[in-house]
Design a protein around this motif. Structure first.
Motif, short mmCIF file in Angstrom:
data_model
loop_
_atom_site.label_atom_id
_atom_site.label_comp_id
_atom_site.label_asym_id
_atom_site.label_seq_id
_atom_site.Cartn_x
_atom_site.Cartn_y
_atom_site.Cartn_z
N LEU A 51 0.85 -1.18 0.00
CA LEU A 51 0.00 0.00 0.00
C LEU A 51 0.89 1.24 0.00
CD1 LEU A 51 -2.60 -1.49 2.48
CD2 LEU A 51 -2.84 -1.27 0.01
N TYR A 55 1.51 -2.33 4.52
CA TYR A 55 1.13 -3.39 3.60
C TYR A 55 0.45 -4.53 4.35
CZ TYR A 55 5.58 -5.86 4.83
OH TYR A 55 6.62 -6.49 5.47
N GLN A 161 1.97 -1.30 -5.92
CA GLN A 161 1.15 -0.40 -5.10
C GLN A 161 -0.09 0.10 -5.85
OE1 GLN A 161 4.84 2.00 -4.09
NE2 GLN A 161 3.77 2.13 -2.14
N HIS A 163 -3.71 -0.72 -7.30
CA HIS A 163 -4.76 -1.72 -7.10
C HIS A 163 -6.06 -1.28 -7.77
CE1 HIS A 163 -2.08 -3.51 -4.12
NE2 HIS A 163 -1.92 -2.30 -3.61
N ALA A 167 -7.08 0.92 -3.16
CA ALA A 167 -6.65 0.93 -1.76
C ALA A 167 -5.28 1.61 -1.63
CB ALA A 167 -6.59 -0.48 -1.21
N THR A 168 -5.12 2.41 -0.59
CA THR A 168 -3.87 3.15 -0.40
C THR A 168 -3.25 2.97 0.97
OG1 THR A 168 -5.08 5.14 0.31
CG2 THR A 168 -4.55 4.95 -2.04
N LEU A 243 -9.45 -0.49 5.33
CA LEU A 243 -8.49 0.12 4.42
C LEU A 243 -9.05 1.41 3.84
CD1 LEU A 243 -7.24 -2.97 2.35
CD2 LEU A 243 -6.32 -2.05 4.49
N THR A 245 -9.51 3.80 0.65
CA THR A 245 -9.52 3.74 -0.80
C THR A 245 -9.71 5.14 -1.37
OG1 THR A 245 -10.63 2.86 -2.77
CG2 THR A 245 -12.00 3.21 -0.85
#
Length: 282
Positions: A51, A55, A161, A163, A167-168, A243, A245
C-alpha cells in the motif's frame, strides 16, 4: 511510542491455504507480489499487498519450525485470519534494548530474507530484522512484533502499489475484546503508547498517517457492522481490517456481488477474504 518504532508497518493474515488466499485477494482487486519463500529457519511463504507506508502479508506455513509454532497453534485455534501486527522499527537492536529496559524478556532480533524478482527481471533480495514481544503478551490474541526493512526498494515496488480497488493504506484494525479498556491499555504499555476512549471503543494510535488499533466489545463491533453474523465471531481477536480507498465505487466494483455496500463503506465477508472482515472507506 518507543523511539525506535515508526508506526504500524503491516498486518499478517495467516492462511491455511496460501495460494487459495492469494486467489481470493486478487479477486478483490488487489495486486499481489509474486509468491515468496522465507529463510528455512522461518519455514513460511508469503504474498504481499503493498500500500502506501504499510502493507498486508498473506502468510502460510510451509515447513514446521520452532519459530512458526505459535502460527500453527493459531491456525488450530482460529483458522485463517489476522494473526499478528507489525510495527516499523528503524533499529531492531535498539528496540530490543528498550523493551528489556522496561522489564520485558525479549529475544535478540531474528535476521531473515526472501528472494525478489525485480521489474527488470533481475534477482534481488528482501532482507529484514524482526523482534517479537514475549509470547505471553498478546492483547486479545493478537501477537505483535517489529520489523526493520533493510531493503525497502525491493519491497515497496511502485507497480505493486497500484490496485483496481484503489486501496492506499491501513486505517485501522478492529479487535474484539471482553474488556476493551484493559486490553487497549495492555497494548499501549507494550509499545510505550497511549490508549484513548472513542465513541464505542478504545483506540491505540501508532503514528501520523499510520493505522490504529480499535478495541471493541462484541456487541459494539456488531453495532458497527450489522451485516456480520454474531456466530462467526470469536470471543476475542482481531477480526476486521479497514483500508482507505481513493474511490469507494472502484472498491465496490472490485469487491463484487458478495460485498455489502453503503454510502460510506464497502464490506467484504470474512469467507471471501481469508477469515478477515475487510472494509473499505474513503
Amino acid at each position: 511510542m518507543l523511539k525506535s518504532l515508526e508506526g504500524l508497518d503491516h498486518i499478517v493474515i495467516l492462511t491455511q491455504d496460501l495460494d487459495l488466499a492469494a486467489a481470493q485477494w486478487l479477486a478483490l482487486g488487489f495486486t499481489l507480489s509474486p509468491r515468496g519463500t522465507h529463510s528455512a529457519h522461518i519455514g513460511t511463504g508469503n504474498y504481499t499487498i503493498m500500500l502506501g507506508n504499510d502493507y498486508l502479508e498473506l502468510l502460510g506455513v510451509l515447513q514446521a519450525t520452532d519459530l512458526n509454532t505459535p502460527s500453527l497453534a493459531f491456525l488450530e485455534r482460529r483458522g485463517s485470519g489476522i494473526e499478528r501486527a507489525a510495527f516499523t522499527t528503524n533499529n531492531a537492536a535498539a528496540g530490543v534494548a528498550a523493551l528489556r529496559d522496561l522489564g520485558l524478556e525479549i529475544q535478540d532480533p531474528v535476521e531473515f530474507s526472501r528472494p525478489v524478482t525485480m521489474p527488470d527481471g533481475k534477482s534481488s533480495v528482501a532482507a529484514f530484522s524482526v523482534f517479537h514481544w514475549p509470547a505471553n503478551q498478546h492483547p486479545a490474541d493478537l501477537r505483535i512484533f517489529a520489523c526493520q526493512h533493510h531493503t525497502r526498494d525491493t519491497v515497496w515496488l511502485p507497480h505493486l502499489q497500484q490496485h483496481a480497488n484503489m486501496a492506499t493504506g491501513i486505517l485501522r484494525i478492529e479487535i474484539i475484546a471482553p474488556d476493551p479498556g484493559a486490553t487497549a491499555l495492555q497494548l499501549a504499555q507494550l509499545i510505550d503508547g497511549q490508549a484513548q476512549p472513542g465513541k464505542d471503543g478504545m483506540h491505540v494510535a501508532t503514528a501520523a498517517g499510520r493505522g490504529e488499533f480499535v478495541f471493541l466489545t462484541k456487541a459494539a463491533f456488531l453495532a458497527r457492522h450489522p451485516s456480520v453474523s454474531h456466530d462467526t465471531l470469536p470471543n476475542e481477536g482481531a477480526v476486521a481490517l479497514v483500508l482507505k480507498t481513493q474511490d469507494l465505487n472502484a472498491a465496490a466494483r472490485a469487491a463484487g456481488g458478495n460485498a455489502v455496500v453503503t454510502a460510506g463503506s464497502v464490506t467484504v465477508p470474512a469467507g471471501h477474504a481469508s477469515g478477515v472482515i475487510l472494509v473499505f472507506e474513503q
